[in-house]
Motif scaffolding. Sequence first.
Motif, PDB file in Angstrom:
ATOM      1  N   VAL A 143       0.863  -1.182   0.000  1.00 26.72           N
ATOM      2  CA  VAL A 143       0.000   0.000   0.000  1.00 26.72           C
ATOM      3  C   VAL A 143       0.897   1.228   0.000  1.00 26.72           C
ATOM      4  N   THR A 144       0.598   2.165  -0.872  1.00 27.34           N
ATOM      5  CA  THR A 144       1.454   3.353  -0.964  1.00 27.34           C
ATOM      6  C   THR A 144       0.758   4.551  -0.347  1.00 27.34           C
ATOM      7  N   TYR A 145       1.429   5.245   0.558  1.00 26.07           N
ATOM      8  CA  TYR A 145       0.882   6.453   1.165  1.00 26.07           C
ATOM      9  C   TYR A 145       1.757   7.618   0.760  1.00 26.07           C
ATOM     10  N   ALA A 146       1.305   8.369  -0.242  1.00 30.69           N
ATOM     11  CA  ALA A 146       2.002   9.569  -0.705  1.00 30.69           C
ATOM     12  C   ALA A 146       3.511   9.323  -0.805  1.00 30.69           C
ATOM     13  N   GLY A 147       3.864   8.291  -1.521  1.00 33.80           N
ATOM     14  CA  GLY A 147       5.277   8.061  -1.800  1.00 33.80           C
ATOM     15  C   GLY A 147       5.955   7.105  -0.839  1.00 33.80           C
ATOM     16  N   ARG A 148       5.372   6.867   0.328  1.00 32.58           N
ATOM     17  CA  ARG A 148       5.983   5.938   1.273  1.00 32.58           C
ATOM     18  C   ARG A 148       5.288   4.580   1.115  1.00 32.58           C
ATOM     19  N   VAL A 149       6.037   3.551   1.315  1.00 37.07           N
ATOM     20  CA  VAL A 149       5.461   2.224   1.088  1.00 37.07           C
ATOM     21  C   VAL A 149       5.368   1.471   2.408  1.00 37.07           C
ATOM     22  N   THR A 150       4.191   0.936   2.668  1.00 36.74           N
ATOM     23  CA  THR A 150       4.019   0.108   3.854  1.00 36.74           C
ATOM     24  C   THR A 150       3.614  -1.287   3.406  1.00 36.74           C
ATOM     25  N   ASP A 151       4.308  -2.275   3.911  1.00 39.34           N
ATOM     26  CA  ASP A 151       4.000  -3.641   3.535  1.00 39.34           C
ATOM     27  C   ASP A 151       2.771  -4.094   4.313  1.00 39.34           C
ATOM     28  N   SER A 152       1.625  -4.137   3.667  1.00 35.78           N
ATOM     29  CA  SER A 152       0.387  -4.439   4.386  1.00 35.78           C
ATOM     30  C   SER A 152       0.333  -5.897   4.828  1.00 35.78           C
ATOM     31  N   ASP A 153       1.168  -6.789   4.237  1.00 37.31           N
ATOM     32  CA  ASP A 153       1.190  -8.180   4.689  1.00 37.31           C
ATOM     33  C   ASP A 153       1.933  -8.304   6.011  1.00 37.31           C
ATOM     34  N   THR A 186      12.215  -0.341  16.586  1.00 39.73           N
ATOM     35  CA  THR A 186      12.598  -1.339  15.580  1.00 39.73           C
ATOM     36  C   THR A 186      11.663  -1.348  14.366  1.00 39.73           C
ATOM     37  N   HIS A 187      10.633  -0.495  14.376  1.00 41.62           N
ATOM     38  CA  HIS A 187       9.702  -0.440  13.236  1.00 41.62           C
ATOM     39  C   HIS A 187       9.521   0.985  12.725  1.00 41.62           C
ATOM     40  N   ARG A 188      10.371   1.898  13.204  1.00 40.65           N
ATOM     41  CA  ARG A 188      10.196   3.301  12.825  1.00 40.65           C
ATOM     42  C   ARG A 188      10.696   3.560  11.401  1.00 40.65           C
ATOM     43  N   ARG A 189      10.239   4.676  10.873  1.00 38.09           N
ATOM     44  CA  ARG A 189      10.592   5.155   9.529  1.00 38.09           C
ATOM     45  C   ARG A 189      10.271   4.138   8.426  1.00 38.09           C
ATOM     46  N   ARG A 190       9.166   3.428   8.649  1.00 40.01           N
ATOM     47  CA  ARG A 190       8.656   2.549   7.581  1.00 40.01           C
ATOM     48  C   ARG A 190       7.278   3.016   7.134  1.00 40.01           C
ATOM     49  N   GLY A 191       6.904   4.209   7.580  1.00 38.74           N
ATOM     50  CA  GLY A 191       5.631   4.760   7.124  1.00 38.74           C
ATOM     51  C   GLY A 191       4.438   4.432   8.013  1.00 38.74           C
ATOM     52  N   LEU A 192       4.691   3.867   9.229  1.00 39.03           N
ATOM     53  CA  LEU A 192       3.540   3.506  10.078  1.00 39.03           C
ATOM     54  C   LEU A 192       2.799   4.741  10.584  1.00 39.03           C
ATOM     55  N   LEU A 193       3.533   5.765  11.035  1.00 37.78           N
ATOM     56  CA  LEU A 193       2.849   6.986  11.466  1.00 37.78           C
ATOM     57  C   LEU A 193       2.071   7.588  10.296  1.00 37.78           C
ATOM     58  N   ARG A 194       2.713   7.652   9.141  1.00 38.16           N
ATOM     59  CA  ARG A 194       2.022   8.248   7.986  1.00 38.16           C
ATOM     60  C   ARG A 194       0.738   7.474   7.674  1.00 38.16           C
ATOM     61  N   ARG A 195       0.803   6.180   7.775  1.00 41.23           N
ATOM     62  CA  ARG A 195      -0.385   5.374   7.473  1.00 41.23           C
ATOM     63  C   ARG A 195      -1.494   5.622   8.501  1.00 41.23           C
ATOM     64  N   MET A 196      -1.148   5.580   9.811  1.00 43.27           N
ATOM     65  CA  MET A 196      -2.170   5.781  10.848  1.00 43.27           C
ATOM     66  C   MET A 196      -2.758   7.186  10.742  1.00 43.27           C
ATOM     67  N   MET A 197      -1.890   8.171  10.508  1.00 36.18           N
ATOM     68  CA  MET A 197      -2.346   9.562  10.453  1.00 36.18           C
ATOM     69  C   MET A 197      -3.243   9.798   9.233  1.00 36.18           C
ATOM     70  N   THR A 198      -2.806   9.311   8.078  1.00 36.99           N
ATOM     71  CA  THR A 198      -3.576   9.545   6.851  1.00 36.99           C
ATOM     72  C   THR A 198      -4.959   8.911   6.961  1.00 36.99           C
ATOM     73  N   GLU A 199      -4.988   7.681   7.459  1.00 35.90           N
ATOM     74  CA  GLU A 199      -6.287   6.999   7.580  1.00 35.90           C
ATOM     75  C   GLU A 199      -7.182   7.703   8.592  1.00 35.90           C
ATOM     76  N   SER A 200      -6.583   8.164   9.694  1.00 41.15           N
ATOM     77  CA  SER A 200      -7.383   8.803  10.743  1.00 41.15           C
ATOM     78  C   SER A 200      -7.936  10.151  10.283  1.00 41.15           C
ATOM     79  N   LEU A 201      -7.099  10.957   9.642  1.00 34.43           N
ATOM     80  CA  LEU A 201      -7.568  12.273   9.183  1.00 34.43           C
ATOM     81  C   LEU A 201      -8.647  12.113   8.107  1.00 34.43           C
ATOM     82  N   THR A 202      -8.467  11.126   7.244  1.00 33.86           N
ATOM     83  CA  THR A 202      -9.457  10.902   6.188  1.00 33.86           C
ATOM     84  C   THR A 202     -10.797  10.486   6.804  1.00 33.86           C
ATOM     85  N   ALA A 203     -10.738   9.587   7.803  1.00 35.66           N
ATOM     86  CA  ALA A 203     -11.978   9.133   8.456  1.00 35.66           C
ATOM     87  C   ALA A 203     -12.658  10.298   9.172  1.00 35.66           C
TER      88      ALA A 203
END
Length: 441
Positions: free
Chosen positions: A2-12, A116-133
Amino acid sequence: MVTYAGRVTDSDEYQIRRFRAGLQDGTVSPETEAWLQAVNRGFHEQAFTPKTLRREAEFIRADDRLMTGVYVDATPVHSVGAEVPVATFTTYTSTLSTGETLLPAHLISDVTVRPTHRRRGLLRRMMTESLTAARDAGLPIAALTASEATIYGRFGFGVATQTSTIELDTTSRFALPSLDRGAVGTVELARREAIAEVAGDIFARFHAATRGSVGRQASYPARIDGTINGHADEPDLTVRAALHYDADGTPDGCVTYQHVESRDAVSEVKVIDLVATGPDSYLGLWNFVGNLDLIQRVRYDAARIDDPLPWAMADTRGYRVTGRDDRLWLRILDPLTCLQSRRWSGDGELSLAVEDPLGLAAGTFDLGVSGGVPSVQQTAAAPRPDADVTVDVASLGSAFLGGATIGALADAGRIRGGGTAVAQLSRMFAVDRAPYCITHF
Ligand SMILES: CC(C)(COP(=O)(O)OP(=O)(O)OC[C@H]1O[C@@H](n2cnc3c(N)ncnc32)[C@H](O)[C@@H]1OP(=O)(O)O)[C@@H](O)C(=O)NCCC(=O)NCCS
């Protein structure tokens, strides 16, 4: 993927789960406990005890928070288990005061991502989904307080209010002569327990009248009266309280404070929280705190940046600003509702283009103010290049309540406009006092 504005998060690799605090007959559910302990780790805090865990879960439940956890399927042997989220995020609905009205606001808190999971786009994913909702649910604005100033601008948040850290010299230099010119009311020491009974009503009056104020979460009385004492089970009994009473004997202001060890052997009091509903209660409470015997200095880290206190003091040099911090960050989701809800000072007409990297609030708007009454209409779904003034959504969040002036934002290169448009917008947006927020969340 899943791509969030250029950042990639492995949804699996990651699963997102959203839930409310699980609490049955005083027992915190394992899912809620794991989530709360993950938040503690993220902020380098001590683990909860059974008692503080239950209390925290009760507060989260009382706020009706939506808890988000990001989970992995499996973790290596000896490591923290897969039931503990690698990222956390909460949201709940509260209100933001424009001084005129209380806007429903989407509040964001408890943002952590495991190192150990930072800078992989997790904040961007949570934030984007939350603001959109939130935008889709019709909430006009989102708000947060930030641990670092460099994180949230990219998501469209701008600094909307600031506070000063102040130090008062309360030796014989301290006096408030203006109190003798007709201020009404009295101050009396209060039982510590009384704060839970009266602080909510006093805050509600302050909140309705104070542009920039955010509704407080359920934990607030316990935070300011010493009940929440780090992660200790027992309250901090060094916390003291005083109330200001109006002419009818109704409490209209409250302060909690405690004596603290200072670095330089000066006898010092720290004001924990001070809520006043008007100038009389404000100066009355400071007069009380400033005249405590055996105390040479008072410190407070949430003073107004346009504080009337030094102007009321006989010796203004007894008031020192030792720091200034951003407090509230705002993210406009619905410019139309927000712009209609604020107070306008100067009349005028112009078109405003709002740029938004997440595309949530972008558009072009016609602003008209006549006799202080606004009329705002959206004329395009995108920012039009021929608009009189162009602003990015984070800067609009900073300007919304007057925390940043249009002139300062223009000089900083964050607002663009031709001819006299920027000066006109500046007159239309002008406010009499800086916005002020004394809620931390
Ligand atoms: C801050 C934190 C939540 C970031 O989480 P993350 O998953 O690593 O962030 P992302 O990978 O989604 O990064 C999103 C963007 O923010 C940037 N960013 C993230 N953390 C940042 C920081 N501390 N300072 C500056 N930029 C930061 C990233 O570089 C990335 O930028 P880009 O998308 O424009 O390239 C995480 O580092 C953390 O938990 N910190 C400790 C707790 C904390 O401070 N929480 C915030 C409370 S308000």
